[in-house]
Design an enzyme around this catalytic site. Structure first.
Site, PDB file in Angstrom:
ATOM      1  N   ASP A   1       0.871  -1.174   0.000  1.00 13.13           N
ATOM      2  CA  ASP A   1       0.000   0.000   0.000  1.00 13.13           C
ATOM      3  C   ASP A   1       0.909   1.225   0.000  1.00 13.13           C
ATOM      4  O   ASP A   1       1.678   1.430   0.940  1.00 13.13           O
ATOM      5  CB  ASP A   1      -0.894   0.003   1.237  1.00 13.13           C
ATOM      6  CG  ASP A   1      -1.855  -1.169   1.247  1.00 13.13           C
ATOM      7  OD1 ASP A   1      -2.528  -1.387   0.227  1.00 13.13           O
ATOM      8  OD2 ASP A   1      -1.920  -1.878   2.267  1.00 13.13           O
TER       9      ASP A   1
ATOM     10  N   ASP B   1      -6.314  -7.032  -2.682  1.00 10.82           N
ATOM     11  CA  ASP B   1      -6.967  -6.375  -1.549  1.00 10.82           C
ATOM     12  C   ASP B   1      -7.961  -5.314  -1.986  1.00 10.82           C
ATOM     13  O   ASP B   1      -8.295  -4.421  -1.210  1.00 10.82           O
ATOM     14  CB  ASP B   1      -5.900  -5.754  -0.632  1.00 10.82           C
ATOM     15  CG  ASP B   1      -6.438  -5.420   0.748  1.00 10.82           C
ATOM     16  OD1 ASP B   1      -7.463  -6.013   1.143  1.00 10.82           O
ATOM     17  OD2 ASP B   1      -5.850  -4.565   1.431  1.00 10.82           O
TER      18      ASP B   1
END
Length: 900
Positions: A14, A124
């Site tokens: 991320d 995700d």
């Protein structure tokens, strides 16, 4: 035969989340440094999967530019596995084209370095778009891996017929709405199921017994996948030692360090005949409904509005204008547009655009939006000037002021075009600025009207003349400052064709007075425009009568405020909390703003008394990391007035009503929605999604426990039966809910004070205090008008482009349609030039579930079918489009201009 265990090293990266971007960035530098060192010292280390996103390479080389050759060598040797995307996006909160550009740019970047991993990688994403199979197939990708959306069942449980979104295996076929199928790989035990493998015997025995049993519960073959990594996971440097130990301890298994390419090839050869399938979008429809993360669609709604604004600028204004301007300039700004797109896409990772990070992350997003927007506006203006400079204006009076209006939307557009016309200027070289200002201000004011080339008068609204500072920045010399006398022209236009322009002129002289009836009556409480009769009730709600379809709806446009003790991911209403409705008070104030035969605008002022925040228990529960479902906090007893102002716009022959609502939010821990009860009791509704108008059920599954059912939308949501329907459009308001009794609720604002997830991360800026502006619409329709309302909602997001021009001869005629489109259900998402084939590219999709007619033509253009990477295919061009088909059309041109 031994079972084979494929261990894939990775780190889910991320780019920004619970720490600021640069905090994560510095950890990325350390990770890649460690990898490059490990590649040298451990030749048995197979490879590292770089999380499917090429931006990681840019981020690393920004700090370590001297490592470019080492990176290239690692990719050449297969040690670093890259692509196929630029970033790991959120599917539902970015546009259809943004999803495509992520793939286009990601594949281009990957091929600059080497060979991309041909896997749709969605580990995700907060739900998966239904058109993923078709998108992947059209890019040459036949498999996708994902972590959410499907409930794994396993061998000990029966897959119930009613559960369409569960799977016995971690492998399955995934079908899109058009029935395109790809191989689907579910991370049933998450993308960290093989993380941190022990190198001590006892720990390794315990680890592998559990991990192997978990994987075997869902695996359909003897090929077991172990994902060795998780969020920001440093590389395990002794992985070869850990694998060697595993092979000693478990002789019935073969443990190898591997990669997705080899694993996918092996597993797909051995999948059983009874492999199940899932279809369409995967949004955890058959779970308890709490952790779908759909409420990220309303977290920090200002980010979604910014994103919509910039996407419309790049996709629907800049690129179409640049494509049209190429006809006269021969130039197209590929590199500048790539820069703008990359800048915008840095805001598209799921923890960024979803608004579920710490405040510092989202503060950094705003400059990216601004940068991409400014590039888009600069390129659009440049293209507009090039295009309009070639338009012939010799047919207009010499003393008039010609101007061009361009509809860059891919559908007919009704609305108002605004342009500021320069009447006279005085350059600073002619005198002192303040004296120049005064001279212009003292000039006598004149009357003007707007005419077409044929001399017909067009109804227009003209402002008072004003004087202001301005400047030119010529391409070949220094800046030119001046004072200018200007007048603002607002021109109502009806059904201006897609991708077209028309030239008008501001002409001196008062327009002929015509007696026409206006629409507003009873001081703004009654509005009539032909198809509609509207009443603004004392409590601010709207009663709407569709005269043609003989339908009457009341209690429309109610504001609802509810407490929210959840977080950026998930809405949670406090126990015993009751909604506060604007309709409970008959205190609305109505004011007439514009009342002409063509357009009516009224403002509705309302006040709601709502709690200032949650009570003091919420902060303590947040600090204690109490899971949101078990919090006891309620709303504060202290209340404050929330003033809401709404401007309604009604046009003379349109059934579409536009709303612009403004407010100053000073309250915390609450959610504000606008409600449209439709009286439609049906099983399903439709919403604009990614290359799809998706059909969703109004009833939740039996396993659903969440009392709410939030959903994602792009431009609209619709509910209808055989006789009539209602379409509610929006601009950057991505969350809605349709109740079983047919009420459409659109979330305007959600104010929360923490990130949520795995710890306590305060986010005071997620309370969204301050001024907000929300744009949305409602349109009633009959049985044959549904798709028209969808196109109206798309077009409403795209403003007209305008440009004042001089009197001159030109090679382009004054009124022209660049493309001719014949289709009732084809929604165009792109008009651009391909960087790879130098063709004019038109892309869009069939909104319908049926075969439909489609014909798109261009002067001097031969049509070919392209894939999503804009490469030619062998597919024949036919005037029919399949249900839910995504089609990319290329035009091979003969380089002839559109002459007068």
């Amino acid at each position: 035969m031994k079972k084979k265990v494929y261990i894939i090293s990775h780190s889910h990266w991320d780019r920004e989340w619970y720490m600021a971007y640069e905090q994560h960035h510095m950890r990325l530098i350390e990770l890649i440094d460690d990898l490059l060192e490990l590649f040298e010292v451990d030749p048995s280390f197979n490879s590292f999967h770089l999380d499917g996103q090429t931006i990681i390479l840019d981020d690393y080389l920004q700090v370590r530019p001297e490592k470019r050759q080492a990176i290239q060598q690692a990719i050449n040797e297969g040690k670093l596995r890259i692509g196929p995307f630029y970033i790991l996006q959120d599917d539902f909160l970015i546009s259809s084209e943004s999803n495509v550009r992520n793939m286009l740019i990601g594949m281009e970047e990957s091929r600059k370095w080497g060979t991309p991993v041909m896997l749709g990688y969605f580990p995700d994403t907060f739900g998966n778009m239904g058109q993923t199979p078709q998108l992947m197939k059209q890019a040459g990708i036949s498999a996708a891996a994902f972590g959410r959306g499907v409930k794994p069942i396993g061998f000990d449980n029966q897959v119930l017929e009613a559960e369409n979104y569960s799977s016995q295996y971690s492998e399955m076929w995934w079908k899109g709405p058009d029935q395109t199928a790809i191989f689907g790989l579910l991370f049933a035990n998450w993308y960290s199921n093989g993380n941190e493998i022990p190198v001590e015997k006892e720990a390794a025995l315990a680890f592998w017994k559990q991990k192997l049993a978990d994987a075997e519960q869902y695996a359909s073959t003897n090929h077991l996948l172990m994902m060795k990594g998780v969020d920001y996971q440093p590389v395990q440097k002794d992985i070869s030692k850990a694998i060697h130990l595993a092979n000693e301890l478990f002789p019935d298994y073969e443990f190898i360090h591997s990669n997705f390419t080899d694993y996918l090839e092996a597993v797909q050869k051995d999948v059983p005949e009874d492999l199940g399938s899932v279809e369409g979008e995967l949004t955890s429809q058959e779970t308890d409904g709490w952790y779908t993360l759909a409420n990220t669609a309303s977290a920090r709604v200002y980010l979604k509005q910014w994103n919509t604004k910039v996407q419309r600028q790049l996709e629907n204004i800049t690129e179409p204008l640049a494509t049209m301007a190429y006809e006269v300039s021969g130039n197209y700004p590929h590199d500048q547009l790539d820069y703008a797109w990359k800048t915008l896409m840095q805001n598209h990772p799921h923890d960024s655009i979803c608004g579920c990070s710490v405040d510092s992350v989202h503060r950094e997003m705003i400059p990216r939006f601004e940068k991409a927007d400014e590039v888009g506006k600069y390129l659009a203006q440049d293209s507009l000037e090039q295009l309009t400079a070639a338009i012939d204006t010799t047919g207009f009076p010499k003393d008039s002021f010609p101007f061009v209006i361009v509809n860059t939307a891919g559908m007919d557009k009704t609305g108002e075009a605004e342009i500021t016309i320069e009447l006279e200027r005085k350059r600073f070289a002619e005198g002192i600025p303040e004296k120049l200002y005064q001279e212009l201000e003292n000039l006598p004011k004149r009357k003007y009207h707007v005419e077409t080339k044929s001399g017909a008068t067009i109804p227009a609204t003209l402002s008072e003349e004003t004087v202001q500072f301005g400047y030119d920045l010529p391409k070949d010399r220094f800046r030119v400052p001046y004072m200018v006398k200007m007048i603002k022209v607002t021109l109502p236009l009806e059904n201006m064709p897609a991708f077209s322009w028309e030239t008008f002129a501001l002409v001196e002289g008062e327009a002929k007075a015509e007696e026409k009836e206006t629409m507003i009556h009873q001081s703004g409480r009654i509005i009539e425009n032909g198809p509609l009769h509207l009443t603004i009730e004392k409590n601010g709600t709207i009663t709407m009568e569709d005269r043609k379809n003989k339908r009457k709806l009341n209690n429309l446009h109610i504001f609802e405020d509810i407490g929210d003790i959840g977080n950026e991911y998930i809405f949670k209403q406090p126990f015993c909390d009751q909604p506060i409705l604007s309709s409970n008070k008959e205190n609305s104030e109505v004011k007439v703003l514009v009342d002409t035969p063509e357009i009516a605008k009224i403002s509705i002022l309302q006040e709601m008394e709502i709690p200032v925040s949650a009570d003091e228990r919420l902060e303590k529960e947040q600090q204690m990391v109490v899971e949101f479902r078990y919090r006891k906090a309620e709303r504060s007893k202290e209340k404050r007035i929330l003033q809401i102002k709404t401007i309604m716009t009604i046009r003379k022959d349109s059934k579409k009503i536009d709303f612009e609502t403004t407010l100053d939010n000073q309250m915390k821990d609450h959610r504000l929605r606008v409600l449209f009860p439709t009286k439609l009791h049906v099983e399903h509704h439709e919403a604009d999604s990614i290359f799809e108008v998706v059909k969703r059920p109004n009833r939740v599954s039996k396993s659903w426990e969440n009392p709410t059912n939030p959903q994602h939308q792009q431009a609209f949501v619709n509910i209808h039966d055989e006789e009539y329907g209602v379409t509610v459009g929006n601009f950057g308001l991505n969350e809605y809910e349709v109740t079983e009794d047919g009420q459409i609720a659109v979330t305007l604002l959600r104010s929360v004070g923490e990130l949520g997830d795995w710890g306590y991360f305060p986010t005071p800026e997620a309370q969204c205090l301050g001024e907000h502006r929300f744009n949305y619409s409602i349109e009633l329709h009959g049985p044959e008008e549904k798709f028209s309302t969808y196109l109206h909602a798309y077009a409403a997001q795209i403003p007209f482009s305008t440009q004042q021009i001089k009197h001159h001869e030109g090679t382009l005629i004054s009124k022209q349609q660049y493309l001719t489109i014949k289709s009732e259900t084809f929604a165009i998402t792109a008009l651009k030039r391909s960087k790879f084939s130098d063709k004019v590219v038109v892309r869009g999709f069939n909104m319908s579930s049926h075969l439909e007619k489609l014909e798109i033509t261009k002067d001097n253009g031969k049509t070919v079918i392209l894939n999503l990477l804009e490469e030619p295919t062998k597919q024949a061009v036919v005037p029919i489009i399949q249900p839910y088909e995504i089609r990319t059309i290329g035009f091979e041109e003969e380089n002839e201009c559109m002459a007068e």
